[in-house]
Enzyme design. Sequence first.
Site, PDB file in Angstrom:
ATOM      1  N   HIS A   1       0.824  -1.209   0.000  1.00 56.18           N
ATOM      2  CA  HIS A   1       0.000   0.000   0.000  1.00 56.18           C
ATOM      3  C   HIS A   1       0.861   1.263   0.000  1.00 56.18           C
ATOM      4  CE1 HIS A   1      -3.131   2.879   1.033  1.00 56.18           C
ATOM      5  NE2 HIS A   1      -2.472   3.221   2.123  1.00 56.18           N
TER       6      HIS A   1
ATOM      7  N   ASP B   1     -11.491   2.800   6.916  1.00 58.65           N
ATOM      8  CA  ASP B   1     -11.053   4.189   7.089  1.00 58.65           C
ATOM      9  C   ASP B   1     -11.402   4.969   5.816  1.00 58.65           C
ATOM     10  OD1 ASP B   1      -9.671   6.475   7.921  1.00 58.65           O
ATOM     11  OD2 ASP B   1      -7.784   5.745   7.093  1.00 58.65           O
TER      12      ASP B   1
ATOM     13  N   LYS C   1      -9.891  12.435   6.110  1.00 58.08           N
ATOM     14  CA  LYS C   1     -10.135  11.196   6.861  1.00 58.08           C
ATOM     15  C   LYS C   1     -11.126  11.392   8.002  1.00 58.08           C
ATOM     16  CE  LYS C   1      -6.466   8.743   5.214  1.00 58.08           C
ATOM     17  NZ  LYS C   1      -6.494   7.333   4.795  1.00 58.08           N
TER      18      LYS C   1
END
Lengths: 401, 401
Positions: free
Chosen positions: B119, B220, B240
Amino acid sequence: MITLSIPKDSGFGLANLPYGVYSVGGAAPRVGTRVGDTVVDLALVLAAEDPGAEALFATDSLATFMSTGPAKWAQVRETLQRVLAGEVPKEALHPVASVRMHLPCEFADYVDFYASEHHASNLGRLFRPDNPDPLMPNWKHLPVGYHGRSSTIVESGVDIVRPSGQRKGPGDEEPTFGPSTRLDIEAEMGFIVGVGNEMGSRISVDDASTHLFGAVIFNDWSARDIQAWEYVPLGPNLGKSFASSVSPWVVPMAALADAKVSTPTQDPTPLPYLHMDDPWTLDVDLEVEWNGQVVSRPPFRTMYWSPAQMLAHTTVNGARTRTGDIFASGTISGPDKEQRGAFIELTWGGKEPIQVGGEERTFLQDGDTITIRATAPGANGERISFGEVTATILPTPPLRP
Amino acid sequence: MITLSIPKDSGFGLANLPYGVYSVGGAAPRVGTRVGDTVVDLALVLAAEDPGAEALFATDSLATFMSTGPAKWAQVRETLQRVLAGEVPKEALHPVASVRMHLPCEFADYVDFYASEHHASNLGRLFRPDNPDPLMPNWKHLPVGYHGRSSTIVESGVDIVRPSGQRKGPGDEEPTFGPSTRLDIEAEMGFIVGVGNEMGSRISVDDASTHLFGAVIFNDWSARDIQAWEYVPLGPNLGKSFASSVSPWVVPMAALADAKVSTPTQDPTPLPYLHMDDPWTLDVDLEVEWNGQVVSRPPFRTMYWSPAQMLAHTTVNGARTRTGDIFASGTISGPDKEQRGAFIELTWGGKEPIQVGGEERTFLQDGDTITIRATAPGANGERISFGEVTATILPTPPLRP
């Protein structure tokens, strides 16, 4: 019943009336206010006036009172100003030197901003010397901020243990582990949310006053060596998360009405959700004392972004806030060198030491004590004191367990 | 009294016994476990065995039980495994379809990590295409993480309102404001701290198991356009902070003993405080379903940093943790394209759409439903299910107030 003595220029006159949580001896903490050098118990002094006083104030947190909202805040403040000008029951009073102060509440979410143009420019020059513009392209468009650790916000007087962590100097092949060698302060103001907002709603800049309960002095301790190594790309974490200190007396926003001044000109014009018809900020003067010597006087009025803009930005994506949320301004630095609120700026990355107690100093040594004080103009020509936040640096102990 | 029916391969056999907070109708929430398709009330089913069961479990949060520590956790689990294998009172049982699930506790501090090498490498290539190395120099030396917003962690089933915010595309002269056009997921695992540590102490990697209570699935939600504009230099904030979703059943770490596998080789060798004699992580298989179609199967075992290393890193500077702290792993992405846990990676920044329900899709549209499921190997050949975390995207409403 006795009449309170209020020393002239104490900073804690009837124009102030901050809220805090105190205890005497081993008794349970309760909510009080401070008048001169006296702590006044609010449940006791308001018992005859307000049948709800016991529930609001005979408790170890401001949370219940803060959650009641601005109408109740105004009513209690008005009642207090009337009651405390007359005779009050002796059992409600304690000399300030006889009480222990606690955190005003358990803090919910904590966001730290970066709202001083002078501070952000200085740090940009120090951390990213190759960039032609010390400010990032986003800086004048939004109040840059990040979430910090709520669990390590401690009350004034709690010693700060020097943190350990990873750091990697410019000449190091590999990172090393050990106690921070560049331990610093950040002189800030903190703002506490009294009434939050639901998820999916937002708090507009013009509505911020109905949500903000009060303000404190905030010292965001920073380990610059740990921070410099860890912070790209997701921001500061362990360089900050070991401790922040707050002053114990929460000065209500109502006491700061006479401290409102305009923000510096914001150019480019912020997007509409950050636009303020009346772009107010607060005329708070801070002073930073290092081992008893004042080394800096950061002026809050020079901050580029206002507290209302910080709160509006925090919620514009629909994030909720809660009673006990706290957001801090980021280091307050004015345009002059002696107005810088962090030692990394004051000593230019440690390369220009300053004189403290006859010694050349850069970052914090074990045993150092930092005290930050703040005052603002109040009603009737009174000065409003925020009191102080103080702490002493302890050496790193052998790590437990 | 009746004997529980436990469908074979339900994922909720006696080797699992997760903890969650449920309610039936308008009754107050209480703590339960899940066996097959039945929710079992813990205060009722343990009443005859444990005089403290009422205080621990007839409550709307796991916090009290979590704070008791690993000896009590083991005792309750052992008792449950014995009691639930026999006859149990009918009034303690509810069909899973008849209950509403709540957050397992009020979360204290929340830290999000970035622990998948695949990632972090993919995002490095996408966000910083000019850098020769997609990983930052610190990435293999410490588990990079940042604090997130606790107040917006919501339970599975709560709709997610598309956030608004500032974004500035590569061709834009100035930032604009509006609903995010690059709304994304991050498929993660979350770990909940049962017993914290005091300020100035740390939790070693080897001691993490005595502090970690259990694990959940964590989504998330991320607004990539808002994040890209705001995140330099202090990390993600409003991109976020609008929402994260968690699965309701907390799988205790004890149920995951058979899921322990080695982490990938960590090279360079981490500093001693991150060294694990037995570098375990968890063999959890996730699957991401977009409108009913599985689009990705992220494997947790490929994560570079382990949960124990994340907790040790969080506290190595002396920061305290509390009961109810949660930390999430960061997006779980395996080496293969169909193992990527975020759509920004799966569609390579939106440039390589994938087929969902016969349409070409990149980021989330209003009305989309995302469901993430996870399972792991358990004792006696049982499979352990984490259940699921699901949510539907709602359009941005006119902003209130």
